[in-house]
Design a protein around this motif. Structure first.
Motif, mmCIF file in Angstrom:
data_model
loop_
_atom_site.group_PDB
_atom_site.id
_atom_site.type_symbol
_atom_site.label_atom_id
_atom_site.label_comp_id
_atom_site.label_asym_id
_atom_site.label_seq_id
_atom_site.Cartn_x
_atom_site.Cartn_y
_atom_site.Cartn_z
ATOM 1 N N LEU A 1 -1.775 -0.340 -1.281
ATOM 2 C CA LEU A 1 -3.018 -0.994 -1.708
ATOM 3 C C LEU A 1 -3.225 -2.310 -0.972
ATOM 4 C CD1 LEU A 1 -2.939 -0.377 -5.580
ATOM 5 C CD2 LEU A 1 -4.569 0.574 -3.928
ATOM 6 N N ARG A 2 -2.164 -3.083 -0.829
ATOM 7 C CA ARG A 2 -2.270 -4.365 -0.133
ATOM 8 C C ARG A 2 -2.652 -4.150 1.335
ATOM 9 N NH1 ARG A 2 0.332 -9.015 -1.732
ATOM 10 N NH2 ARG A 2 1.544 -9.179 0.197
ATOM 11 N N ALA A 3 -2.085 -3.131 1.971
ATOM 12 C CA ALA A 3 -2.422 -2.857 3.369
ATOM 13 C C ALA A 3 -3.892 -2.481 3.498
ATOM 14 C CB ALA A 3 -1.537 -1.736 3.907
ATOM 15 N N THR A 4 -4.397 -1.691 2.559
ATOM 16 C CA THR A 4 -5.818 -1.313 2.583
ATOM 17 C C THR A 4 -6.714 -2.529 2.406
ATOM 18 O OG1 THR A 4 -5.316 0.890 1.703
ATOM 19 C CG2 THR A 4 -7.574 0.103 1.456
ATOM 20 N N GLU A 5 -6.369 -3.395 1.470
ATOM 21 C CA GLU A 5 -7.165 -4.592 1.236
ATOM 22 C C GLU A 5 -7.148 -5.504 2.458
ATOM 23 O OE1 GLU A 5 -5.518 -6.327 -2.234
ATOM 24 O OE2 GLU A 5 -6.294 -4.775 -3.591
ATOM 25 N N ARG A 6 -5.989 -5.674 3.070
ATOM 26 C CA ARG A 6 -5.912 -6.516 4.265
ATOM 27 C C ARG A 6 -6.741 -5.928 5.391
ATOM 28 N NH1 ARG A 6 -0.143 -7.276 2.852
ATOM 29 N NH2 ARG A 6 0.390 -5.527 4.192
#
Length: 384
Positions: free
Chosen positions: A187-192
């Motif tokens: 999820l963090r990679a997608t948001e970044r």
């Protein structure tokens, strides 16, 4: 209109009531401006004041009462202060902090999330310029491990006293916290990626991934649960080939949190080790006064999650109007985002509060302001 979300507000001890008062003011501002389906009820327990009057930190049916709410917003538990009053009513930590563990276990809040990101305006304790890039999420297993409370004291108060403290680790809890860590990494990679700030982490076979999970153990000394964590981590990682993996012993992790914290993304740790690491991470991201914390039950929507700042009751400044409510307000924003899973309007309000607190922090860097003054500034931003 969406069904109302209900919050149990428990200010607690020390600076807790002061910072919670500013959080409630922000909630009132947001509710009025955005017509939010949101209500809250204040409880005078758990607290030293309640214990002094009732000889218990909270009523016998406290968990039953709190269980009727969607979330719990907790100020702080601990020494109520002021520290210059030697006659103040003061409980041992094992008693004053027990309600915190009771709520975490009673509502199976098995995830403790503590993000560590150095926001503009926050104090940078590390001289290395790369410290500006600190952006990690420390995920602490919150339901078992070192804090299960199993043990006792034999021949108490004698030279032959024996104290035992048992650690309990289950494969079920190990699997779910590690899998949660991998899911959050994705999820963090997608948001970044959506924000145009991707990161790169190397895998052991030389590939490059946009996210990473580091598991923390002390398997060289605490062999049995350390090996189980390691084996579960290896097995679950096979389901996430797009996420880089890493392992650190807890003592080495403490060293690397200081040497190169910008190399970490998601960190998964046991209850005690995660507790220690998150305090260190909080300082690296500006100090306890800006560090939020969440105790979550992602698997049972009928159980309330609990939101509390990382800092304690700060008895040295309690009652003086000096406490920085930033951590409490960042925590409140996280609570609204969590409640926003059912009501998108609350998620939007959470983002608005987070942005307002971050903007205030950036604009007021280094200035000395009181609790109420900071709350005033953020409420004004929310009204715009």
């Amino acid at each position: 209109m969406a069904q109302k979300s209900r919050i149990a507000v428990t200010p607690g001890d020390g600076i807790g009531p002061e910072v919670v008062a500013e959080a409630v003011r922000c909630l009132e501002t947001l509710r009025a401006k955005h017509d939010l389906a949101l209500e809250w009820t204040r409880f005078p327990w758990p607290s030293h004041a309640w214990h002094e009057e009732h000889s218990e930190s909270m009523p016998d049916d406290a968990l039953e009462q709190l269980g009727a709410f969607d979330a719990i917003l907790l100020g702080a538990l601990g020494d109520p202060g002021p520290m210059d009053d030697p006659q103040r009513y003061l409980l041992p930590d094992s008693i004053s902090l027990a309600p915190l563990l009771d709520m975490r276990k009673g509502f199976d809040q098995w995830v403790c999330e503590r993000p560590a990101r150095l926001h503009p305006g926050a104090r940078q304790f590390l001289a290395d310029e790369r410290a500006k890039d600190i952006d990690m999420l420390v995920i602490r297993e919150n339901s078992e491990g070192e804090y299960v409370g199993q043990g006792g004291r034999l021949r108490k108060g004698t030279p032959d006293e024996v104290a035992t403290q048992m650690e309990v680790f289950t494969r079920r809890a190990t699997d779910r916290i590690i899998r949660y860590g991998f899911d959050q990494a994705r999820l963090r990679a997608t948001e970044r990626s959506q924000q145009g700030r991707t990161r790169q982490f190397k895998t052991l076979d030389g590939r490059s991934c946009e996210s990473q999970v580091c598991v923390i153990t002390k398997r060289n000394a605490l062999r049995y649960w350390g090996d189980m964590y390691t084996e579960a981590f290896e097995e679950i990682s096979q389901e996430y080939p797009d996420v880089a993996t890493h392992h650190e012993l807890v003592d080495a992790a403490c060293m690397k949190f200081v040497q190169c914290p910008w190399t970490f993304d998601v960190v998964v740790a046991s209850n005690l080790q995660g507790d220690i690491l998150t305090d260190l991470a909080a300082v690296l991201s500006g100090g306890m006064g800006v560090a939020p914390s969440c105790n979550l039950n992602p698997t049972d929507p009928d159980m309330p999650s609990m939101f509390e700042p990382t800092h304690g009751s700060a008895p040295d400044i309690a009652g003086q109007g000096l406490a920085d409510p930033t951590a409490m307000l960042f925590t409140t924003a996280r609570m609204l985002e969590w409640l926003g899973r059912k009501d998108p309007a609350l998620a939007a309000a959470g983002k608005a509060l987070f942005d307002a607190v971050a903007a205030d922090l950036a604009e007021s860097a280094g200035s000395q302001r009181g609790t109420r003054e900071i709350g005033d500034a953020i409420c004004k931003r929310l009204e715009i």
